[in-house]
Design a protein around this motif. Structure first.
Motif, PDB file in Angstrom:
ATOM      1  N   GLN A  34      -2.121  -2.034  -7.028  1.00 26.76           N
ATOM      2  CA  GLN A  34      -1.433  -3.050  -8.288  1.00 26.76           C
ATOM      3  C   GLN A  34      -2.505  -4.331  -7.961  1.00 26.76           C
ATOM      4  OE1 GLN A  34      -2.309  -2.211 -11.691  1.00 26.76           O
ATOM      5  NE2 GLN A  34      -1.697   0.187 -10.852  1.00 26.76           N
ATOM      6  N   ARG A  35      -2.969  -4.217  -6.829  1.00 28.89           N
ATOM      7  CA  ARG A  35      -3.988  -5.648  -5.542  1.00 28.89           C
ATOM      8  C   ARG A  35      -5.255  -5.007  -5.971  1.00 28.89           C
ATOM      9  NH1 ARG A  35      -2.736  -5.397   0.942  1.00 28.89           N
ATOM     10  NH2 ARG A  35      -2.869  -2.672   0.115  1.00 28.89           N
ATOM     11  N   LYS A  81       2.289 -10.754  -8.528  1.00 27.06           N
ATOM     12  CA  LYS A  81       0.545 -10.709  -9.603  1.00 27.06           C
ATOM     13  C   LYS A  81       1.121  -9.240  -9.773  1.00 27.06           C
ATOM     14  CE  LYS A  81      -1.907 -14.166  -7.482  1.00 27.06           C
ATOM     15  NZ  LYS A  81      -3.383 -15.026  -7.575  1.00 27.06           N
ATOM     16  N   VAL A  82       1.350  -8.295  -8.038  1.00 28.86           N
ATOM     17  CA  VAL A  82       1.034  -6.939  -8.198  1.00 28.86           C
ATOM     18  C   VAL A  82       1.821  -6.992  -9.176  1.00 28.86           C
ATOM     19  CG1 VAL A  82       2.161  -4.844  -7.156  1.00 28.86           C
ATOM     20  CG2 VAL A  82      -0.038  -6.925  -5.866  1.00 28.86           C
ATOM     21  N   ALA A  83       3.700  -7.280  -9.267  1.00 27.45           N
ATOM     22  CA  ALA A  83       4.450  -7.003 -10.173  1.00 27.45           C
ATOM     23  C   ALA A  83       4.782  -6.912 -11.785  1.00 27.45           C
ATOM     24  CB  ALA A  83       5.560  -8.161 -10.134  1.00 27.45           C
ATOM     25  N   CYS A 129       0.710  -1.173   0.074  1.00 23.20           N
ATOM     26  CA  CYS A 129       0.087  -0.005   0.167  1.00 23.20           C
ATOM     27  C   CYS A 129       0.720   0.721   0.309  1.00 23.20           C
ATOM     28  CB  CYS A 129      -1.276   0.003   1.282  1.00 23.20           C
ATOM     29  SG  CYS A 129      -1.998   1.679   1.031  1.00 23.20           S
ATOM     30  N   VAL A 130       0.164   2.256  -0.911  1.00 24.61           N
ATOM     31  CA  VAL A 130       1.293   3.444  -0.935  1.00 24.61           C
ATOM     32  C   VAL A 130       0.797   4.603  -0.636  1.00 24.61           C
ATOM     33  CG1 VAL A 130       2.504   2.881  -2.999  1.00 24.61           C
ATOM     34  CG2 VAL A 130       1.084   3.731  -3.578  1.00 24.61           C
ATOM     35  N   SER A 131      -0.843   4.345   0.186  1.00 21.39           N
ATOM     36  CA  SER A 131      -1.967   5.524   0.590  1.00 21.39           C
ATOM     37  C   SER A 131      -2.914   6.179  -0.693  1.00 21.39           C
ATOM     38  CB  SER A 131      -1.179   6.750   1.419  1.00 21.39           C
ATOM     39  OG  SER A 131      -0.891   5.311   2.703  1.00 21.39           O
TER      40      SER A 131
END
Length: 61
Positions: A28-29, A51-53, A12-14
């Motif tokens: 990207q989740r 999967k996010v990558a 998470c990057v807020s």
């Protein structure tokens, strides 16, 4: 015994907003992955990060 510091950290990057594909534009989740994150094992979390990558690669194309 697992310590809190051993847990795979959330990506998470807020910047929390789901796109039309139910994928967060920040981390990207998927919505489901976000909801289940706290109950996932470290291996499940690593799989989500893989999967996010892949999703990040597609977005950057």
């Amino acid at each position: 015994m697992s310590r809190v510091s051993d847990k795979v950290r959330s990506p998470c990057v807020s910047v929390c907003a789901l796109d039309e594909n139910d994928t967060c534009i920040g981390c990207q989740r998927t919505g489901d992955e976000i909801l289940r994150w706290t109950s996932m094992t470290n291996e499940q979390r690593r799989e989500v990060l893989r999967k996010v990558a892949e999703r990040e690669k597609k977005v950057s194309l």
